[in-house]
Design a protein around this motif. Structure first.
Motif, PDB file in Angstrom:
ATOM      1  N   ALA A 286       0.863  -1.154  -0.036  1.00 12.27           N
ATOM      2  CA  ALA A 286      -0.094   0.013   0.054  1.00 12.27           C
ATOM      3  C   ALA A 286       0.724   1.265   0.096  1.00 12.27           C
ATOM      4  O   ALA A 286       0.523   2.039  -0.726  1.00 12.27           O
ATOM      5  N   GLY A 287       2.086   0.925   0.750  1.00 10.52           N
ATOM      6  CA  GLY A 287       2.733   2.252   0.965  1.00 10.52           C
ATOM      7  C   GLY A 287       3.377   2.571  -0.592  1.00 10.52           C
ATOM      8  O   GLY A 287       3.347   3.940  -1.055  1.00 10.52           O
ATOM      9  N   TYR A 288       3.840   1.770  -1.003  1.00 11.23           N
ATOM     10  CA  TYR A 288       4.527   1.926  -2.435  1.00 11.23           C
ATOM     11  C   TYR A 288       3.658   2.304  -3.464  1.00 11.23           C
ATOM     12  O   TYR A 288       3.672   2.980  -4.363  1.00 11.23           O
TER      13      TYR A 288
ATOM     14  N   ALA B 216       0.610   9.923   5.467  1.00  3.73           N
ATOM     15  CA  ALA B 216      -0.294   9.486   6.587  1.00  3.73           C
ATOM     16  C   ALA B 216      -0.222   7.912   6.787  1.00  3.73           C
ATOM     17  O   ALA B 216       0.184   7.345   7.770  1.00  3.73           O
ATOM     18  N   TRP B 217      -0.161   7.123   5.682  1.00  2.00           N
ATOM     19  CA  TRP B 217       0.001   5.667   5.773  1.00  2.00           C
ATOM     20  C   TRP B 217       1.298   5.295   6.302  1.00  2.00           C
ATOM     21  O   TRP B 217       1.298   4.462   7.336  1.00  2.00           O
ATOM     22  N   ILE B 218       2.548   6.047   5.873  1.00  2.00           N
ATOM     23  CA  ILE B 218       3.689   5.603   6.307  1.00  2.00           C
ATOM     24  C   ILE B 218       3.880   6.018   7.699  1.00  2.00           C
ATOM     25  O   ILE B 218       4.586   5.070   8.582  1.00  2.00           O
ATOM     26  N   VAL B 219       3.314   7.191   8.150  1.00  2.00           N
ATOM     27  CA  VAL B 219       3.608   7.369   9.665  1.00  2.00           C
ATOM     28  C   VAL B 219       2.888   6.398  10.566  1.00  2.00           C
ATOM     29  O   VAL B 219       3.310   6.122  11.193  1.00  2.00           O
ATOM     30  N   ALA B 220       1.608   6.268  10.114  1.00  2.00           N
ATOM     31  CA  ALA B 220       0.848   5.439  10.868  1.00  2.00           C
ATOM     32  C   ALA B 220       1.202   3.939  10.906  1.00  2.00           C
ATOM     33  O   ALA B 220       1.331   3.442  12.245  1.00  2.00           O
TER      34      ALA B 220
END
Length: 256
Positions: A27-29, A52-56
């Protein structure tokens, strides 16, 4: 007993949460690539979704500073990497000067701000490459060679279709991943990345590297736009993605 830092940094058992790592990684990539290959307003949306995804997905694992590669361990021992990057950059600058391809950084940003901002951005890229992607790949793939090659390959793909940055980031990605596995620290790697990136920005003609643009921004390179009035310049560049980054920058035209 295995510490939290060790469990986050070392390859985990094959049966330990491989699905979670795969979902976080994939999902991140995907969000990063979507940000690189779309225009505003979608570009900005995917950018902030990726952030937001990477931080979470980093925070939920409750990592330690050491496991994030930003502790003090390994800093001194890895400083030689910065020295080597400086020497290589110096040699490249001298060669570019002799070949008359040396040129200043583009944009109105003051030199100090440009250099400092890029160094910070380079450290962020190393965090993504080593901490977020490499360590997850090491839990998904066997051994160390495959994860290193996979991480570097994906790093390079994110810099397509730039004919300069794609091969350069493949080589740097492999070297950086190998060095990270030895020193477990991203500071020296980030600074070295910044030095080499700035070097590429001023020694390779803009007609080839398109102001270090990647993704759809590479195809939307219009050098004449840099001679327009400031108001027209902002209007034209609002839709352009430009950065030599793992992820795109929201103010792309001023990044190199």
């Amino acid at each position: 007993m295995t510490t939290q830092a060790e469990s986050a940094s070392a390859p985990a058992d094959k049966d330990q949460f491989p699905t979670q790592d795969l979902v976080e990684f994939g999902a991140g990539y995907a969000l990063i690539m979507a940000a690189i290959w779309t225009l505003n307003p979608w570009q900005r949306l995917f950018y902030w979704l990726a952030v937001a995804w990477i931080v979470a997905t980093t925070w939920i694992h409750r990592p330690t500073w050491k496991s994030l590669g930003v502790g003090v361990a390994g800093v001194v021992r890895s400083l030689w990497i910065v020295g080597v990057a400086g020497i290589l950059a110096g040699l490249a600058l001298d060669a570019a000067n002799r070949l008359h391809t040396l040129h200043p950084l583009h944009g109105p940003t003051p030199l100090i701000s440009h250099v400092w901002g890029y160094l910070v951005w380079a450290v962020m890229q190393q965090f993504l490459l080593q901490i977020y992607f490499l360590l997850r790949l090491m839990r998904l793939l066997a051994g160390r060679v495959l994860p290193v090659l996979a991480a570097a390959g994906l790093f390079s793909i994110a810099h397509l279709p730039n004919p300069v940055l794609a091969p350069v980031t493949l080589v740097w990605g492999i070297a950086a991943c190998v060095l990270f596995l030895r020193y477990r620290n991203i500071y020296a790697l980030g600074i070295a990345h910044g030095i080499l990136g700035l070097c590429v920005a001023v020694i390779v003609p803009d007609s080839i590297q398109h102001h270090m643009r990647v993704g759809i921004g590479y195809y939307r390179y219009h050098p004449r736009g840099y001679h327009q009035r400031p108001a027209d310049h902002r209007n034209q560049t609002d839709q352009i993605v430009s950065t030599d980054a793992w992820v795109m920058a929201e103010a792309p035209i001023r990044r190199s």
